[in-house]
Design an enzyme around this catalytic site. Structure first.
Site, PDB file in Angstrom:
ATOM      1  N   GLU A 177       0.830  -1.220   0.000  1.00  0.00           N
ATOM      2  CA  GLU A 177       0.000   0.000   0.000  1.00  0.00           C
ATOM      3  C   GLU A 177       0.856   1.259   0.000  1.00  0.00           C
ATOM      4  O   GLU A 177       0.680   2.170   0.815  1.00  0.00           O
ATOM      5  CB  GLU A 177      -0.962   0.000   1.192  1.00  0.00           C
ATOM      6  CG  GLU A 177      -2.042  -1.064   1.075  1.00  0.00           C
ATOM      7  CD  GLU A 177      -3.138  -0.940   2.125  1.00  0.00           C
ATOM      8  OE1 GLU A 177      -2.910  -0.305   3.160  1.00  0.00           O
ATOM      9  OE2 GLU A 177      -4.228  -1.499   1.903  1.00  0.00           O
ATOM     10  N   GLU A 377      -5.773  -8.195  -0.989  1.00  0.00           N
ATOM     11  CA  GLU A 377      -6.449  -7.925   0.281  1.00  0.00           C
ATOM     12  C   GLU A 377      -7.879  -7.492   0.002  1.00  0.00           C
ATOM     13  O   GLU A 377      -8.109  -6.645  -0.868  1.00  0.00           O
ATOM     14  CB  GLU A 377      -5.787  -6.780   1.062  1.00  0.00           C
ATOM     15  CG  GLU A 377      -4.522  -7.137   1.751  1.00  0.00           C
ATOM     16  CD  GLU A 377      -4.004  -6.014   2.650  1.00  0.00           C
ATOM     17  OE1 GLU A 377      -4.821  -5.301   3.273  1.00  0.00           O
ATOM     18  OE2 GLU A 377      -2.778  -5.854   2.708  1.00  0.00           O
TER      19      GLU A 377
HETATM   20  C1  BG6 Z   1      -4.406  -2.740   4.836  1.00  0.00           C
HETATM   21  C2  BG6 Z   1      -3.090  -3.272   5.277  1.00  0.00           C
HETATM   22  O1  BG6 Z   1      -4.351  -1.365   4.985  1.00  0.00           O
HETATM   23  O2  BG6 Z   1      -5.551  -3.045   5.532  1.00  0.00           O
HETATM   24  C3  BG6 Z   1      -3.146  -4.344   6.337  1.00  0.00           C
HETATM   25  O3  BG6 Z   1      -2.265  -3.664   4.213  1.00  0.00           O
HETATM   26  C4  BG6 Z   1      -4.281  -4.031   7.293  1.00  0.00           C
HETATM   27  O4  BG6 Z   1      -1.894  -4.416   6.962  1.00  0.00           O
HETATM   28  C5  BG6 Z   1      -5.572  -4.061   6.513  1.00  0.00           C
HETATM   29  O5  BG6 Z   1      -4.348  -4.877   8.399  1.00  0.00           O
HETATM   30  C6  BG6 Z   1      -6.802  -3.852   7.355  1.00  0.00           C
HETATM   31  O6  BG6 Z   1      -6.654  -2.730   8.149  1.00  0.00           O
HETATM   32  P1  BG6 Z   1      -6.927  -2.796   9.706  1.00  0.00           P
HETATM   33  O7  BG6 Z   1      -6.546  -1.451  10.211  1.00  0.00           O
HETATM   34  O8  BG6 Z   1      -8.362  -3.097   9.854  1.00  0.00           O
HETATM   35  O9  BG6 Z   1      -6.051  -3.880  10.226  1.00  0.00           O
END
Ligand code: BG6
Length: 479
Positions: A177, A377
């Site tokens: 990211e 993701e």
């Molecule tokens: C993304 C990241 O921003 O979102 C992850 O690459 C992160 O590392 C994921 O865990 C979800 O965000 P959060 O803050 O809910 O853990």
């Protein structure tokens, strides 16, 4: 074609600092993630740049102890039918201070063992080189990625691991990211993306651009180098894509949406096209920013374009220039404001849930770059409830994933987007990046641990486990 490709990489995603624990074992150095305390919903994490403080709780120090339990977890991943696991290498296990002359053998061995275990169980490792993690010493000694020397340290680290694992890992990504820092003023993102040490009174935006350019050069060098180490490597970037809609059909709203999108697209524009887009060159010129980017470095950007675009997708946003509709302002964009999109729902953490936005962004990005895409993701952070009989009925998570996968499939089978795979985030419960909570859960596998760090760490399957297992086994045929 009405189905997803046969070799579609169904998997799961995690990151070293959010899963491994073992923060001070095996010769590991301190990383930027090791000095982040626990926040909670609506309360930011603190970053104790000076080091570890006695009276603070650091959730990543133990995380879910994957470092010691990965064999057990991989058996569960195998049972689920995962074909790929996206995780990261923790830079500080390999180079504890970032600028060490020799790598740390114990750290290298750990990832050898982990990748062997995945491969023997039929799971392809998909590896991010820096997932929000930079040796803390590079912050103190060089100011993080604002310093050109850090490019060399990153390339050296990449050379070490790409050489060592050249027959074990095929899919790589450089910086997780990388475009999160586009929002500029958030300490969390400038910290996790680039570990920037700001000097009093300097222009933060200019420094962030410099750090970003340095990372983009580092990434391009690594893409080129990786292809020399093994021509079969597939090396991608990793972007956070948040489609931004114009709130109204007012032309100025459309323009504001385009500008806000470009601010984040800048990073993949460089990664994929190999040059700085005019809209950013013009911005530097207008603001008088002297970004250090030599013509040799411009050549490097051109020579090291990525093989694919990896990205995360969680939510969309909306902007407007209309008066009297609420929202909060965005710097620089002629009074444009962010505001809630009334057509979509939101999670308990306020993340706007928009499955159609996934199809939209897949189309937009594919048209923009004409490169294969990889959703590395996507997922639903939620509070889970353990029922009296011990089960976790996470139907809300299934609903979220199902609706997103439906839209993803439409993008592939109807719109013709070339998509390599789908690795939902937090396949097993892990520490939240944003808040440091354990109870913002994404997993299909529950981990017994709470926000204060209490719990047995026992793993158990949620209802979503069998749902995803079936989905993979049918290649999402019925969705
Ligand atoms: C993304 C990241 O921003 O979102 C992850 O690459 C992160 O590392 C994921 O865990 C979800 O965000 P959060 O803050 O809910 O853990």
């Amino acid at each position: 074609m009405k189905e997803l490709p046969k070799n579609f990489l169904w998997g799961g995603a995690v990151a070293a600092h959010q899963i491994e624990g073992g923060w001070n074992v095996g010769g590991k150095g301190l990383s930027t993630a090791d000095v982040m305390t626990a926040g909670r919903n609506g309360v930011s994490r603190k970053i104790t740049t000076e080091g570890i403080l006695d009276n603070e709780y650091y959730p990543n120090h133990e995380a879910i102890d994957f470092y010691h339990r990965y064999k057990e977890d991989i058996q569960l991943f195998k049972e689920m039918g995962l074909k790929a696991l996206r995780t990261s290498i923790n830079w500080t296990r390999i180079y504890p201070n970032g600028d060490d002359l020799e790598p740390n053998e114990a750290g290298l061995q750990f990832y050898d063992d982990l990748f062997d275990e995945l491969l023997v169980n039929g799971i392809e490792p998909v590896i991010t080189l820096s997932h929000f993690e930079i040796p803390l010493a590079l912050y103190h000694n060089y100011g993080g990625f604002r310093h050109k020397k850090v490019i060399d340290f990153f390339v050296n680290y990449a050379r070490t691991v790409m050489t060592r694992y050249k027959n074990k890992v095929k899919y790589w990504m450089t910086f997780n990211e990388i475009n999160n820092q586009a929002d500029g003023q958030h300490d969390l993102h400038t910290w996790t993306n680039s570990a920037i040490l700001f000097e009093e009174g300097e222009n933060r935006e200019a420094i962030i651009y410099q750090a970003a350019i340095n990372e983009l050069i580092a990434s391009a060098k690594v893409v080129k180098l990786g292809h020399e180490i093994n021509p079969d490597f597939q090396i991608g970037c990793m972007m956070a894509y948040v489609p931004v809609y114009p709130f109204s059909s007012k032309p100025e709203d459309q323009m504001a949406a385009l500008k806000v999108m470009n601010r984040r697209f800048f990073y993949s524009d460089v990664h994929a096209r190999g040059y700085v887009p005019n809209y950013v060159e013009k911005e530097w010129e207008a603001k008088g920013y002297q970004i250090n980017l030599t013509s040799d470095e411009r050549d490097i950007l051109r020579e090291g374009t990525v093989d694919y675009i990896g990205f995360s997708y969680y939510m969309s946003g909306a902007v407007t220039t209309l008066e009297n509709v609420g929202g909060y302002s965005i710097d620089d964009f002629s009074h444009a404001k962010w505001l809630e999109n009334p057509y979509v729902k939101a999670s308990d953490w306020g993340w706007q849930i928009d499955p159609v936005g996934l199809r939209y962004i897949l189309n937009l990005v594919y048209e923009r770059y004409n490169l294969p895409l990889f959703i590395v993701e996507n997922g639903f952070g939620a509070y889970d409830q353990i029922e009296e009989d011990g089960t976790i009925q996470d139907q809300y998570r299934i609903d979220y994933l199902q609706e997103h996968i439906q839209q993803m499939k439409l993008a592939v089978v109807e719109d013709g987007v070339e998509l390599m795979g789908y690795t939902p985030w937090g396949i097993i419960d892990i520490v939240s990046f944003g808040t440091g909570e354990m109870e913002k859960r994404y997993g299909f596998i529950h981990v017994d641990k709470d926000n204060q760090g209490n719990g047995s760490l026992k793993r158990s399957k949620k209802v979503s486990f069998d749902w995803y297992k079936y989905l993979i086994s049918t290649n999402a045929k019925e969705i």
